[in-house]
Structure formats: structure tokens, C-alpha cells
Design a protein around this motif. Structure first.
Motif, PDB file in Angstrom:
ATOM      1  N   HIS A   1       0.843  -1.190   0.000  1.00  0.00           N
ATOM      2  CA  HIS A   1       0.000   0.000   0.000  1.00  0.00           C
ATOM      3  C   HIS A   1       0.888   1.254   0.000  1.00  0.00           C
ATOM      4  O   HIS A   1       0.944   1.978  -0.970  1.00  0.00           O
ATOM      5  N   ASP A   2       1.585   1.474   1.123  1.00  0.00           N
ATOM      6  CA  ASP A   2       2.462   2.643   1.245  1.00  0.00           C
ATOM      7  C   ASP A   2       3.871   2.349   0.742  1.00  0.00           C
ATOM      8  O   ASP A   2       4.667   3.268   0.554  1.00  0.00           O
ATOM      9  N   LEU A   3       4.186   1.102   0.546  1.00  0.00           N
ATOM     10  CA  LEU A   3       5.477   0.664   0.011  1.00  0.00           C
ATOM     11  C   LEU A   3       5.249  -0.397  -1.050  1.00  0.00           C
ATOM     12  O   LEU A   3       4.346  -1.225  -0.918  1.00  0.00           O
ATOM     13  N   ASN A   4       6.075  -0.372  -2.089  1.00  0.00           N
ATOM     14  CA  ASN A   4       6.076  -1.443  -3.078  1.00  0.00           C
ATOM     15  C   ASN A   4       7.412  -1.419  -3.813  1.00  0.00           C
ATOM     16  O   ASN A   4       8.313  -0.652  -3.456  1.00  0.00           O
ATOM     17  N   GLU A   5       7.549  -2.224  -4.830  1.00  0.00           N
ATOM     18  CA  GLU A   5       8.822  -2.345  -5.530  1.00  0.00           C
ATOM     19  C   GLU A   5       9.202  -1.106  -6.332  1.00  0.00           C
ATOM     20  O   GLU A   5      10.336  -0.973  -6.781  1.00  0.00           O
ATOM     21  N   THR A   6       8.272  -0.172  -6.508  1.00  0.00           N
ATOM     22  CA  THR A   6       8.568   1.037  -7.281  1.00  0.00           C
ATOM     23  C   THR A   6       8.918   2.228  -6.395  1.00  0.00           C
ATOM     24  O   THR A   6       9.256   3.296  -6.899  1.00  0.00           O
ATOM     25  N   ILE A   7       8.808   2.073  -5.075  1.00  0.00           N
ATOM     26  CA  ILE A   7       9.050   3.173  -4.139  1.00  0.00           C
ATOM     27  C   ILE A   7      10.371   2.947  -3.414  1.00  0.00           C
ATOM     28  O   ILE A   7      10.601   1.869  -2.855  1.00  0.00           O
ATOM     29  N   ASN A   8      11.235   3.942  -3.406  1.00  0.00           N
ATOM     30  CA  ASN A   8      12.519   3.765  -2.724  1.00  0.00           C
ATOM     31  C   ASN A   8      12.478   4.383  -1.322  1.00  0.00           C
ATOM     32  O   ASN A   8      11.562   5.147  -0.992  1.00  0.00           O
ATOM     33  N   PRO A   9      13.470   4.081  -0.471  1.00  0.00           N
ATOM     34  CA  PRO A   9      13.459   4.554   0.921  1.00  0.00           C
ATOM     35  C   PRO A   9      13.459   6.077   1.066  1.00  0.00           C
ATOM     36  O   PRO A   9      12.938   6.591   2.055  1.00  0.00           O
ATOM     37  N   VAL A  10      14.055   6.790   0.116  1.00  0.00           N
ATOM     38  CA  VAL A  10      14.078   8.250   0.204  1.00  0.00           C
ATOM     39  C   VAL A  10      12.677   8.805  -0.039  1.00  0.00           C
ATOM     40  O   VAL A  10      12.203   9.688   0.681  1.00  0.00           O
ATOM     41  N   GLU A  11      11.992   8.284  -1.046  1.00  0.00           N
ATOM     42  CA  GLU A  11      10.626   8.707  -1.319  1.00  0.00           C
ATOM     43  C   GLU A  11       9.713   8.399  -0.142  1.00  0.00           C
ATOM     44  O   GLU A  11       8.816   9.176   0.192  1.00  0.00           O
ATOM     45  N   ALA A  12       9.954   7.272   0.511  1.00  0.00           N
ATOM     46  CA  ALA A  12       9.112   6.837   1.625  1.00  0.00           C
ATOM     47  C   ALA A  12       9.509   7.478   2.946  1.00  0.00           C
ATOM     48  O   ALA A  12       8.930   7.160   3.988  1.00  0.00           O
ATOM     49  N   THR A  13      10.470   8.405   2.926  1.00  0.00           N
ATOM     50  CA  THR A  13      11.030   9.045   4.125  1.00  0.00           C
ATOM     51  C   THR A  13      11.525   8.013   5.136  1.00  0.00           C
ATOM     52  O   THR A  13      11.330   8.155   6.333  1.00  0.00           O
ATOM     53  N   LEU A  14      12.176   6.988   4.614  1.00  0.00           N
ATOM     54  CA  LEU A  14      12.738   5.934   5.461  1.00  0.00           C
ATOM     55  C   LEU A  14      14.263   5.886   5.353  1.00  0.00           C
ATOM     56  O   LEU A  14      14.880   4.874   5.688  1.00  0.00           O
ATOM     57  N   ALA A  15      14.862   6.980   4.914  1.00  0.00           N
ATOM     58  CA  ALA A  15      16.316   7.008   4.768  1.00  0.00           C
ATOM     59  C   ALA A  15      17.033   6.853   6.102  1.00  0.00           C
ATOM     60  O   ALA A  15      18.201   6.464   6.144  1.00  0.00           O
ATOM     61  N   TRP A  16      16.331   7.130   7.209  1.00  0.00           N
ATOM     62  CA  TRP A  16      16.939   6.959   8.533  1.00  0.00           C
ATOM     63  C   TRP A  16      17.369   5.510   8.783  1.00  0.00           C
ATOM     64  O   TRP A  16      18.248   5.261   9.614  1.00  0.00           O
ATOM     65  N   THR A  17      16.780   4.579   8.067  1.00  0.00           N
ATOM     66  CA  THR A  17      17.159   3.173   8.251  1.00  0.00           C
ATOM     67  C   THR A  17      18.570   2.887   7.742  1.00  0.00           C
ATOM     68  O   THR A  17      19.140   1.842   8.053  1.00  0.00           O
ATOM     69  N   MET A  18      19.122   3.820   6.965  1.00  0.00           N
ATOM     70  CA  MET A  18      20.484   3.658   6.451  1.00  0.00           C
ATOM     71  C   MET A  18      21.503   4.432   7.275  1.00  0.00           C
ATOM     72  O   MET A  18      22.690   4.431   6.971  1.00  0.00           O
ATOM     73  N   GLY A  19      21.061   5.101   8.335  1.00  0.00           N
ATOM     74  CA  GLY A  19      21.975   5.889   9.149  1.00  0.00           C
ATOM     75  C   GLY A  19      22.245   7.250   8.529  1.00  0.00           C
ATOM     76  O   GLY A  19      21.685   7.613   7.498  1.00  0.00           O
ATOM     77  N   GLY A  20      23.140   8.020   9.179  1.00  0.00           N
ATOM     78  CA  GLY A  20      23.472   9.352   8.705  1.00  0.00           C
ATOM     79  C   GLY A  20      24.435   9.338   7.533  1.00  0.00           C
ATOM     80  O   GLY A  20      25.006   8.295   7.194  1.00  0.00           O
ATOM     81  N   PRO A  21      24.660  10.495   6.902  1.00  0.00           N
ATOM     82  CA  PRO A  21      25.527  10.572   5.722  1.00  0.00           C
ATOM     83  C   PRO A  21      26.985  10.208   5.985  1.00  0.00           C
ATOM     84  O   PRO A  21      27.708   9.877   5.058  1.00  0.00           O
ATOM     85  N   LYS A  22      27.406  10.238   7.251  1.00  0.00           N
ATOM     86  CA  LYS A  22      28.781   9.886   7.591  1.00  0.00           C
ATOM     87  C   LYS A  22      28.914   8.429   8.036  1.00  0.00           C
ATOM     88  O   LYS A  22      30.020   7.961   8.301  1.00  0.00           O
ATOM     89  N   GLY A  23      27.799   7.725   8.108  1.00  0.00           N
ATOM     90  CA  GLY A  23      27.820   6.329   8.518  1.00  0.00           C
ATOM     91  C   GLY A  23      28.350   5.417   7.424  1.00  0.00           C
ATOM     92  O   GLY A  23      28.365   5.774   6.243  1.00  0.00           O
ATOM     93  N   ARG A  24      28.793   4.230   7.808  1.00  0.00           N
ATOM     94  CA  ARG A  24      29.380   3.285   6.856  1.00  0.00           C
ATOM     95  C   ARG A  24      28.415   2.919   5.740  1.00  0.00           C
ATOM     96  O   ARG A  24      28.792   2.848   4.568  1.00  0.00           O
ATOM     97  N   CYS A  25      27.151   2.678   6.079  1.00  0.00           N
ATOM     98  CA  CYS A  25      26.172   2.261   5.072  1.00  0.00           C
ATOM     99  C   CYS A  25      26.010   3.315   3.982  1.00  0.00           C
ATOM    100  O   CYS A  25      25.988   2.990   2.793  1.00  0.00           O
ATOM    101  N   ARG A  26      25.945   4.578   4.396  1.00  0.00           N
ATOM    102  CA  ARG A  26      25.752   5.656   3.431  1.00  0.00           C
ATOM    103  C   ARG A  26      27.040   5.964   2.661  1.00  0.00           C
ATOM    104  O   ARG A  26      26.999   6.287   1.471  1.00  0.00           O
TER     105      ARG A  26
END
Length: 225
Positions: free
Chosen positions: A90-115
Motif C-alpha cells: 500500500h504505502d510501500l512497493n517495488e517502485t518506491i525507494n526509501p528516500v521517497e518513503a522518508t525511510l532514509a533513517w534506516t540507512m543511518g546518517g551521511p557519515k555512517g558506513r552504510c551511506r
């Protein structure tokens, strides 16, 4: 918590069990069970697992407690929406990315290893080489102010009601707020909280506004310091 505590072994200190942690234990004296302090409601809660043969007896024991009531998926869906949580499909599917879904926090901050390192599936589509987020054309938002609930698929327009800017992905009447709430995706320039919009509900335009989420403050359990 008090209802669950009655099924746990004596000495099990539930007060020290943090949110999103789990442990194997006995429940009502039955071995092979597991309890996890989690849930998708924005509230303190537990998910319990037990041998299939004992599921009915444990459920019956919980329901025998005057503080426990059986609820269905409708109640769960209202709670997760009040908490601003997404429902896949519904609110998420294969065409929606984490930035669009305001879920970028799941990747940590811009200085974190994941980012900084990326390397995960799809990283090149949402991250810049320096770990910052790529710009997106739409964002997930909360919506309030309409007089009637806006259900999934309802069209979102700008304040003039002339230009379509997105679609509702989840909507209900909030039992806690006694008012309709919804979430959906709108064009990024119009995603700021306070932006006035219009919703097409049952063929009629209704005034509404973009709002921050969660709609109801979450009450996840925190271990006392």
C-alpha cells in the motif's frame, strides 16, 4: 505487559526487556516458546511464539485476563496508521525507494558506513558518491483536515483543486484523534508540513493539509535508567 508477565517464569524481569529484543523462554510452564517486545502499532507490545499444539491454551489463558481483549487486523491497521507506519503493498512497493518513503533513517546518517560505502542493492539509485541522498520527485506525507476519511487511491490535488499532485495510499478514521487521517505521496515541492491541499473523496473535493507523522505520539517501551 502485566497480562504477559503472568505467563512468564518467576524471576523474569520484564522491566529490563528493551523494545525490539526477544528471548526464548517458557510461557505458562510450556517449553519451546519465544517472546519478543515489538509490534507494528506504535505502542508497547509483544509477539509470542509457541509450539502449535499449545497455541490454543496460551491464547485462552491470555484472553481469560480481564485486561485483554481480542482484536482484528482493522484495529492493528488503525494503530499503525496513527503511528505513521507503512504497510507493504500500500504505502510501500517495488517502485518506491526509501528516500521517497522518508525511510532514509534506516540507512543511518551521511557519515555512517552504510551511506558512505553503499554496496547494497539499489544504492546507486538513491545515494550520491558522497553518501548524501539523491533528490526525489515525490515523498510520503501525512494528511489531515478533511471532513471524511480518504481511502487508498483517493487523488490528491494542490490547494486550487486543479492540479493533481499525488495519491492517498492509506486512510482511516483515527479512533484516538476522532478525526480522519491519511498518508500518501505528493510531489516533493508540496510535501512540506502545513501545505494546503485538496482531496477528491467520493467525487467531491475536500480541503486538507500536509502534516507531520506520527499522527499520535508513539509509546514504545524504554528500559528505565
Amino acid at each position: 505487559a502485566e497480562a504477559v508477565k503472568k505467563l512468564l517464569p518467576s524471576g523474569f524481569d520484564l522491566a529490563k526487556m528493551a523494545f525490539m529484543t526477544g528471548v526464548e523462554t517458557t510461557l505458562d510452564g510450556i517449553d519451546g516458546c519465544r517472546i519478543t517486545r515489538c509490534g507494528y502499532t506504535g505502542e508497547d507490545g509483544f509477539e509470542i511464539a509457541m509450539p502449535a499444539d499449545n497455541a490454543e491454551s496460551i491464547a485462552s489463558k491470555l484472553l481469560s485476563d480481564p485486561a485483554v481483549n481480542a482484536t482484528g487486523l482493522g484495529a492493528r491497521d488503525s494503530l499503525r496508521l496513527e503511528a505513521g507506519l507503512c504497510l507493504y503493498g500500500h504505502d510501500l512497493n517495488e517502485t518506491i525507494n526509501p528516500v521517497e518513503a522518508t525511510l532514509a533513517w534506516t540507512m543511518g546518517g551521511p557519515k555512517g558506513r552504510c551511506r558512505k560505502e553503499g554496496g547494497f542493492l539499489g544504492a546507486e539509485h538513491i545515494l550520491k558518491p558522497d553518501g548524501k541522498l539523491q533528490k526525489v520527485t515525490k515523498k510520503r506525507v501525512g494528511i489531515m483536515g478533511m471532513k471524511a476519511p480518504a481511502r487508498e487511491g483517493a487523488e490528491i490535488y494542490d490547494a486550487t483543486g486543479e492540479n493533481k499532485i499525488g495519491d492517498v495510499t492509506s486512510g482511516t478514521f483515527s479512533p484516538c484523534l476522532k478525526a480522519p487521517i491519511a498518508m500518501g505521496y505528493v510531489e516533493t515541492p508540496l510535501a512540506k508540513a502545513g501545505t494546503e491541499i485538496s482531496l477528491k473523496i467520493r467525487g467531491k473535493m475536500q480541503k486538507a493539509a500536509i502534516t507531520k507523522m506520527p499522527f499520535v505520539e508513539s509509546r514504545y517501551y524504554r528500559v528505565p535508567e
